[in-house]
Scaffold this active site. Structure first.
Site, PDB file in Angstrom:
ATOM      1  N   LYS A   1      13.097   7.530  16.332  1.00 55.74           N
ATOM      2  CA  LYS A   1      12.532   6.441  17.140  1.00 55.74           C
ATOM      3  C   LYS A   1      13.581   5.447  17.660  1.00 55.74           C
ATOM      4  O   LYS A   1      13.479   4.977  18.785  1.00 55.74           O
ATOM      5  CB  LYS A   1      11.467   5.689  16.343  1.00 55.74           C
ATOM      6  CG  LYS A   1      10.193   6.505  16.110  1.00 55.74           C
ATOM      7  CD  LYS A   1       9.187   5.688  15.332  1.00 55.74           C
ATOM      8  CE  LYS A   1       7.866   6.395  15.192  1.00 55.74           C
ATOM      9  NZ  LYS A   1       6.838   5.558  14.569  1.00 55.74           N
TER      10      LYS A   1
ATOM     11  N   ASP B   1       2.952   1.700  18.637  1.00 52.32           N
ATOM     12  CA  ASP B   1       2.614   1.458  17.218  1.00 52.32           C
ATOM     13  C   ASP B   1       1.994   0.076  16.997  1.00 52.32           C
ATOM     14  O   ASP B   1       0.987  -0.064  16.292  1.00 52.32           O
ATOM     15  CB  ASP B   1       3.855   1.605  16.333  1.00 52.32           C
ATOM     16  CG  ASP B   1       4.163   3.065  16.015  1.00 52.32           C
ATOM     17  OD1 ASP B   1       3.277   3.923  16.182  1.00 52.32           O
ATOM     18  OD2 ASP B   1       5.316   3.342  15.606  1.00 52.32           O
TER      19      ASP B   1
ATOM     20  N   GLY C   1      11.111   0.182  10.975  1.00 52.89           N
ATOM     21  CA  GLY C   1      10.458   0.215  12.282  1.00 52.89           C
ATOM     22  C   GLY C   1       8.964  -0.065  12.196  1.00 52.89           C
ATOM     23  O   GLY C   1       8.406  -0.770  13.047  1.00 52.89           O
TER      24      GLY C   1
HETATM   25  P1  NDP Z   1      11.893   3.059   7.437  1.00 54.14           P
HETATM   26  O1  NDP Z   1      12.639   4.152   6.759  1.00 54.14           O
HETATM   27  O2  NDP Z   1      12.442   2.456   8.673  1.00 54.14           O
HETATM   28  O3  NDP Z   1      11.646   1.855   6.375  1.00 54.14           O
HETATM   29  C1  NDP Z   1      11.241   2.162   5.069  1.00 54.14           C
HETATM   30  C2  NDP Z   1      10.890   0.865   4.340  1.00 54.14           C
HETATM   31  O4  NDP Z   1      10.409   1.231   3.047  1.00 54.14           O
HETATM   32  C3  NDP Z   1      12.060  -0.080   4.136  1.00 54.14           C
HETATM   33  O5  NDP Z   1      11.593  -1.406   4.200  1.00 54.14           O
HETATM   34  C4  NDP Z   1      12.524   0.286   2.711  1.00 54.14           C
HETATM   35  O6  NDP Z   1      13.192  -0.779   2.053  1.00 54.14           O
HETATM   36  C5  NDP Z   1      11.196   0.534   2.047  1.00 54.14           C
HETATM   37  N1  NDP Z   1      11.310   1.392   0.869  1.00 54.14           N
HETATM   38  C6  NDP Z   1      11.449   2.749   0.856  1.00 54.14           C
HETATM   39  N2  NDP Z   1      11.488   3.198  -0.426  1.00 54.14           N
HETATM   40  C7  NDP Z   1      11.355   2.113  -1.231  1.00 54.14           C
HETATM   41  C8  NDP Z   1      11.300   1.921  -2.640  1.00 54.14           C
HETATM   42  N3  NDP Z   1      11.398   2.949  -3.479  1.00 54.14           N
HETATM   43  N4  NDP Z   1      11.137   0.673  -3.129  1.00 54.14           N
HETATM   44  C9  NDP Z   1      11.028  -0.388  -2.276  1.00 54.14           C
HETATM   45  N5  NDP Z   1      11.074  -0.278  -0.909  1.00 54.14           N
HETATM   46  C10 NDP Z   1      11.236   0.953  -0.401  1.00 54.14           C
HETATM   47  O7  NDP Z   1      10.421   3.671   7.674  1.00 54.14           O
HETATM   48  P2  NDP Z   1       9.353   3.261   8.806  1.00 54.14           P
HETATM   49  O8  NDP Z   1       9.346   1.790   8.939  1.00 54.14           O
HETATM   50  O9  NDP Z   1       9.544   4.081  10.014  1.00 54.14           O
HETATM   51  O10 NDP Z   1       7.975   3.783   8.126  1.00 54.14           O
HETATM   52  C11 NDP Z   1       7.424   3.183   6.967  1.00 54.14           C
HETATM   53  C12 NDP Z   1       6.062   3.808   6.668  1.00 54.14           C
HETATM   54  O11 NDP Z   1       5.134   3.566   7.714  1.00 54.14           O
HETATM   55  C13 NDP Z   1       6.139   5.343   6.515  1.00 54.14           C
HETATM   56  O12 NDP Z   1       5.463   5.684   5.346  1.00 54.14           O
HETATM   57  C14 NDP Z   1       5.409   5.874   7.738  1.00 54.14           C
HETATM   58  O13 NDP Z   1       4.708   7.067   7.437  1.00 54.14           O
HETATM   59  C15 NDP Z   1       4.426   4.759   8.051  1.00 54.14           C
HETATM   60  N6  NDP Z   1       4.061   4.722   9.481  1.00 54.14           N
HETATM   61  C16 NDP Z   1       2.724   4.854   9.837  1.00 54.14           C
HETATM   62  C17 NDP Z   1       2.340   4.825  11.166  1.00 54.14           C
HETATM   63  C18 NDP Z   1       0.886   4.991  11.525  1.00 54.14           C
HETATM   64  O14 NDP Z   1       0.569   5.257  12.700  1.00 54.14           O
HETATM   65  N7  NDP Z   1      -0.034   4.816  10.598  1.00 54.14           N
HETATM   66  C19 NDP Z   1       3.322   4.647  12.245  1.00 54.14           C
HETATM   67  C20 NDP Z   1       4.678   4.485  11.778  1.00 54.14           C
HETATM   68  C21 NDP Z   1       5.022   4.533  10.445  1.00 54.14           C
HETATM   69  P3  NDP Z   1      14.800  -0.996   2.212  1.00 54.14           P
HETATM   70  O15 NDP Z   1      15.004  -1.693   3.536  1.00 54.14           O
HETATM   71  O16 NDP Z   1      15.170  -1.803   1.041  1.00 54.14           O
HETATM   72  O17 NDP Z   1      15.409   0.393   2.202  1.00 54.14           O
END
Ligand code: NDP
Length: 297
Positions: free
Chosen positions: A75, A111, A138
């Site tokens: 993205k 989104d 994102g």
């Molecule tokens: P990113 O990889 O950009 O961000 C992931 C986020 O999750 C970060 O804030 C990260 O924290 C946090 N994170 C991951 N693992 C852990 C953990 N073990 N403990 C604490 N924090 C954690 O992902 P996206 O923003 O693209 O997507 C996030 C979710 O949203 C996904 O599950 C995706 O499926 C869902 N989504 C749903 C959509 C829909 O239409 N319903 C559309 C888009 C996304 P840190 O910064 O510290 O790494």
């Protein structure tokens, strides 16, 4: 039930690029809409690895694809490969749609509009209230924009990596200053995840969004103080699955409203369908197909 359709030499195509992509429910949603409209079009899923993204983007005009959705991990990078970007794509720094208009590629992001539409459908009013967004990637950016547009008075971004939450808050602070239309009254603060396990912040929240990937692979969620929230606080998990996620299970166990991201996925898909095809999908067709694919119809 989708009718079987025959493709021809005149058929036109739309698609999704992702890595992985096999799990995507977008083909089921978009093809149900094509079937409902009896259009000679089909939506395909392509497994595109990051090293082939540029080639795949170049193939869109070459193959005459009408439009393409992008999912993880493309993205952000794909946004830098577009001839044009919508305002929303610029604010979010990412795109989930590429629209091919006579060979010129425009990037857009549906989104935030998808989440906003689903929250409105749930009857949520944020007028001057607090929205807590957990995560800073994102998806969290889309959630912040949706909360601004729903009129939140304050947005708290809680993330494991605090610096990432602060960077997201700075991006939106610039946007709020530059564009009054997204509710200049809102203030955005940041915190670590430990703050969310204490009652003070959550007690004021009207909306708590999980925009992290915690729960995607099973396992528990961080120990939020769910009981501290008001009775009408809405818990929304951007993750969608067959079963309620741990975040939503805990909220529902304390009698709070709990919604997953299936509605957002359907809404962003409907917006993308109209961008790609110049016509809206049949009402409800994409949501029905999605819920069937999730085994929830
Ligand atoms: P990113 O990889 O950009 O961000 C992931 C986020 O999750 C970060 O804030 C990260 O924290 C946090 N994170 C991951 N693992 C852990 C953990 N073990 N403990 C604490 N924090 C954690 O992902 P996206 O923003 O693209 O997507 C996030 C979710 O949203 C996904 O599950 C995706 O499926 C869902 N989504 C749903 C959509 C829909 O239409 N319903 C559309 C888009 C996304 P840190 O910064 O510290 O790494």
């Amino acid at each position: 039930m989708e009718q079987s359709r025959t493709l021809s030499g005149r058929s036109r195509f739309t698609a999704i690029f992702g890595d992985p992509v096999e799990h995507s429910l977008s083909p089921a949603m978009h093809n149900a809409a094509y079937a409902g409209l009896a259009m000679d079009r089909a939506y395909l899923a392509f497994h595109v690895t990051p090293d082939r993204l540029r080639d795949a983007i170049r193939a869109i005009p070459a193959l005459g694809l009408l439009g393409v959705n992008l999912t993880v991990p493309h993205k952000q990078r794909a946004a830098r490969m577009m001839a044009r970007l919508s305002d929303e794509a610029r604010i979010l720094g990412a795109i989930n749609c590429v629209v091919n208009r006579e060979g010129v590629l425009s990037g857009d992001n549906t989104d935030a509009r998808g989440l906003e539409a689903d929250l409105r459908e749930a009857g949520l009013e944020l007028e001057a209230k607090l929205a807590v967004i957990i995560g800073a990637g994102g998806a969290a950016a889309a959630a912040v924009l949706a909360a601004l547009r729903l009129g939140a008075g304050r947005i708290a971004i809680g993330n494991r990596t605090r610096a990432r939450a602060q960077a997201l808050a700075r991006r939106f602070a610039r946007h709020i200053t530059a564009r009054g239309k997204d509710r200049a009254r809102a203030t955005i603060t940041t915190c670590g995840l430990d703050t969310l396990t204490r009652p003070d912040l959550l007690a004021q929240a009207a909306l708590v969004v999980n925009a992290t990937s915690i729960g995607l692979q099973g396992g528990g969620f961080i120990p939020l103080d769910y009981a501290a929230t008001s009775d009408d606080c809405l818990f929304y998990d951007l993750i969608y699955a067959r079963e309620p996620t741990p975040f939503l299970q805990s909220a529902a166990a304390r009698g709070r409203r709990a919604l997953d991201g299936a509605g957002m996925l359907a809404e962003q898909g409907e917006l993308a369908f109209e961008l790609f095809n110049g016509t809206p999908p049949p009402p409800g067709a994409m949501r029905t197909a999605l819920l069937a694919a999730l085994g929830r119809a």
